[in-house]
Design a protein around this motif. Structure first.
Motif, PDB file in Angstrom:
ATOM      1  N   GLU A 236      84.687   6.426  55.377  1.00 14.95           N
ATOM      2  CA  GLU A 236      86.047   7.018  55.894  1.00 14.95           C
ATOM      3  C   GLU A 236      86.110   8.690  55.358  1.00 14.95           C
ATOM      4  N   LYS A 237      86.069   8.643  54.029  1.00 13.21           N
ATOM      5  CA  LYS A 237      86.234   9.921  53.588  1.00 13.21           C
ATOM      6  C   LYS A 237      85.120  10.965  54.245  1.00 13.21           C
ATOM      7  N   LEU A 238      83.939  10.424  54.448  1.00 13.54           N
ATOM      8  CA  LEU A 238      82.901  11.446  55.010  1.00 13.54           C
ATOM      9  C   LEU A 238      83.386  11.897  56.447  1.00 13.54           C
ATOM     10  N   ALA A 239      83.646  10.856  56.998  1.00 12.71           N
ATOM     11  CA  ALA A 239      84.199  11.220  58.525  1.00 12.71           C
ATOM     12  C   ALA A 239      85.528  12.149  58.525  1.00 12.71           C
ATOM     13  N   SER A 240      86.531  11.871  57.611  1.00 12.23           N
ATOM     14  CA  SER A 240      87.773  12.910  57.683  1.00 12.23           C
ATOM     15  C   SER A 240      87.486  14.145  56.969  1.00 12.23           C
ATOM     16  N   LEU A 241      86.840  14.173  55.790  1.00 13.13           N
ATOM     17  CA  LEU A 241      86.868  15.209  55.138  1.00 13.13           C
ATOM     18  C   LEU A 241      85.233  16.074  55.276  1.00 13.13           C
ATOM     19  N   GLY A 242      84.329  15.326  55.586  1.00 15.25           N
ATOM     20  CA  GLY A 242      83.152  16.270  55.922  1.00 15.25           C
ATOM     21  C   GLY A 242      82.201  15.961  54.662  1.00 15.25           C
ATOM     22  N   ALA A 243      81.123  16.573  54.537  1.00 11.01           N
ATOM     23  CA  ALA A 243      80.204  16.330  53.531  1.00 11.01           C
ATOM     24  C   ALA A 243      80.438  17.459  52.436  1.00 11.01           C
ATOM     25  N   THR A 244      79.992  17.090  51.249  1.00  9.17           N
ATOM     26  CA  THR A 244      80.186  17.900  50.093  1.00  9.17           C
ATOM     27  C   THR A 244      78.715  18.745  50.100  1.00  9.17           C
ATOM     28  N   PRO A 245      78.609  19.608  49.440  1.00 10.15           N
ATOM     29  CA  PRO A 245      77.049  20.252  49.226  1.00 10.15           C
ATOM     30  C   PRO A 245      76.040  19.112  48.692  1.00 10.15           C
ATOM     31  N   TYR A 246      76.526  18.185  47.922  1.00 10.12           N
ATOM     32  CA  TYR A 246      75.830  17.240  47.248  1.00 10.12           C
ATOM     33  C   TYR A 246      75.487  16.031  48.123  1.00 10.12           C
ATOM     34  N   HIS A 247      75.931  15.987  49.379  1.00 10.51           N
ATOM     35  CA  HIS A 247      75.558  14.868  50.165  1.00 10.51           C
ATOM     36  C   HIS A 247      74.200  15.258  50.817  1.00 10.51           C
ATOM     37  N   ARG A 248      73.472  14.000  51.039  1.00  6.19           N
ATOM     38  CA  ARG A 248      72.030  14.033  51.524  1.00  6.19           C
ATOM     39  C   ARG A 248      72.083  14.292  52.895  1.00  6.19           C
ATOM     40  N   LYS A 249      71.872  15.483  53.387  1.00  2.00           N
ATOM     41  CA  LYS A 249      71.832  15.737  55.000  1.00  2.00           C
ATOM     42  C   LYS A 249      70.922  15.087  55.779  1.00  2.00           C
ATOM     43  N   SER A 250      70.031  14.205  55.131  1.00  2.00           N
ATOM     44  CA  SER A 250      68.878  13.709  56.075  1.00  2.00           C
ATOM     45  C   SER A 250      69.347  12.286  56.439  1.00  2.00           C
ATOM     46  N   PHE A 251      70.537  11.670  55.595  1.00  2.00           N
ATOM     47  CA  PHE A 251      70.787  10.426  55.689  1.00  2.00           C
ATOM     48  C   PHE A 251      71.814  10.185  56.929  1.00  2.00           C
ATOM     49  N   ALA A 252      71.769   9.414  57.750  1.00  2.00           N
ATOM     50  CA  ALA A 252      72.420   9.096  58.884  1.00  2.00           C
ATOM     51  C   ALA A 252      73.886   9.253  59.078  1.00  2.00           C
ATOM     52  N   PRO A 253      74.596   8.725  57.956  1.00  2.00           N
ATOM     53  CA  PRO A 253      76.045   8.827  58.145  1.00  2.00           C
ATOM     54  C   PRO A 253      76.474  10.330  57.761  1.00  2.00           C
ATOM     55  N   VAL A 254      75.730  10.993  56.997  1.00  2.00           N
ATOM     56  CA  VAL A 254      76.006  12.462  56.643  1.00  2.00           C
ATOM     57  C   VAL A 254      75.740  13.038  57.863  1.00  2.00           C
ATOM     58  N   LYS A 255      74.589  13.060  58.379  1.00  2.00           N
ATOM     59  CA  LYS A 255      74.413  13.823  59.596  1.00  2.00           C
ATOM     60  C   LYS A 255      75.467  13.591  60.771  1.00  2.00           C
ATOM     61  N   ARG A 256      75.907  12.147  60.827  1.00  2.00           N
ATOM     62  CA  ARG A 256      76.898  12.389  61.730  1.00  2.00           C
ATOM     63  C   ARG A 256      78.073  13.125  61.342  1.00  2.00           C
ATOM     64  N   ALA A 257      78.542  13.144  60.270  1.00  4.00           N
ATOM     65  CA  ALA A 257      79.736  13.650  59.551  1.00  4.00           C
ATOM     66  C   ALA A 257      79.482  15.269  59.933  1.00  4.00           C
ATOM     67  N   LEU A 258      78.333  15.813  59.775  1.00  2.00           N
ATOM     68  CA  LEU A 258      77.993  17.045  60.026  1.00  2.00           C
ATOM     69  C   LEU A 258      77.614  17.407  61.388  1.00  2.00           C
ATOM     70  N   ASN A 259      77.732  16.546  62.262  1.00  2.00           N
ATOM     71  CA  ASN A 259      77.470  16.634  63.694  1.00  2.00           C
ATOM     72  C   ASN A 259      75.823  17.046  64.010  1.00  2.00           C
ATOM     73  N   LEU A 260      74.899  16.510  63.208  1.00  2.00           N
ATOM     74  CA  LEU A 260      73.761  16.877  63.339  1.00  2.00           C
ATOM     75  C   LEU A 260      73.060  16.037  64.248  1.00  2.00           C
ATOM     76  N   VAL A 261      73.568  15.102  64.489  1.00  2.00           N
ATOM     77  CA  VAL A 261      72.744  14.112  65.428  1.00  2.00           C
ATOM     78  C   VAL A 261      73.481  14.219  66.958  1.00  2.00           C
TER      79      VAL A 261
END
Length: 196
Positions: A171-196
């Motif tokens: 929920e926080k990932l969706a509302s706040l976005g990813a931190t610099p410490y998030h793993r950008k290759s992981f699907a939920p983070v990709k979605r939060a960063l609009n990379l998919v």
């Protein structure tokens, strides 16, 4: 089920913590225990209370012949993938030992590329004391890092869920976005960063 130890003089146990989380490093530990200085209560870190884990963490660091932590940061995880980053982190932990083991027992079904004999042990964190000790060092190290990250990003709840994809974290990932410490290759983070 009892584990039959291979014939070796110096056995290191290796385990990892943090393959599943969406944030932070994967942390590994390698431990060579001192047979003359036994540690009571070693078991899979996930089966221990936080208080007991912390007490054993201190005792392992004090009584083991040697121990080392290895890690792979999110950037490396994103570059290599989580499996290979974990293998690299395990190699670093073993390389960091001040005494070279002649056998390394690794939790799981795969061994990293090591310059000495190694054996994968499924459920090793429950069967092999050295791996149990490594699992405790790795877990306490990573949990403490998540508590520090929680201070930097208090809205995400890292101290509570340790970066795992809980409903709250998602929920926080969706509302706040990813931190610099998030793993950008992981699907939920990709979605939060609009990379998919």
């Amino acid at each position: 089920m009892e584990f039959v130890y291979p014939k070796a003089n110096l056995i290191a146990g290796v385990d990892e913590v943090g393959r599943g989380p969406l944030v932070g490093a994967v942390v590994t530990a390698a431990v060579i225990l001192d047979p003359a200085n036994p540690i009571q209560g070693l078991m899979d870190s996930k089966k221990l209370t936080e208080k007991k884990r912390n007490a054993l963490y201190d005792e392992i660091k004090e009584k083991a012949l040697c121990w080392a932590i290895g890690r792979a940061e999110p950037e490396e995880i994103d570059k290599l993938n989580i499996l290979w980053a974990t293998m690299k982190a395990m190699e670093r932990a073993v390389a960091g030992l001040s005494i070279t083991p002649d056998m390394v027992l690794v939790d799981g079904n795969r061994c990293p590329n090591l310059p000495m004999a190694s054996q994968a042990v499924i459920k090793g964190d429950s069967l092999v004391q050295e791996i149990s000790a490594a699992s405790i060092l790795a877990k306490v190290t990573r949990d403490r890092e998540m508590e520090q990250l929680d201070k930097l990003y208090p809205d995400y709840g890292f101290a509570k869920h340790k970066g795992y994809p809980t409903a709250f974290h998602m929920e926080k990932l969706a509302s706040l976005g990813a931190t610099p410490y998030h793993r950008k290759s992981f699907a939920p983070v990709k979605r939060a960063l609009n990379l998919v």
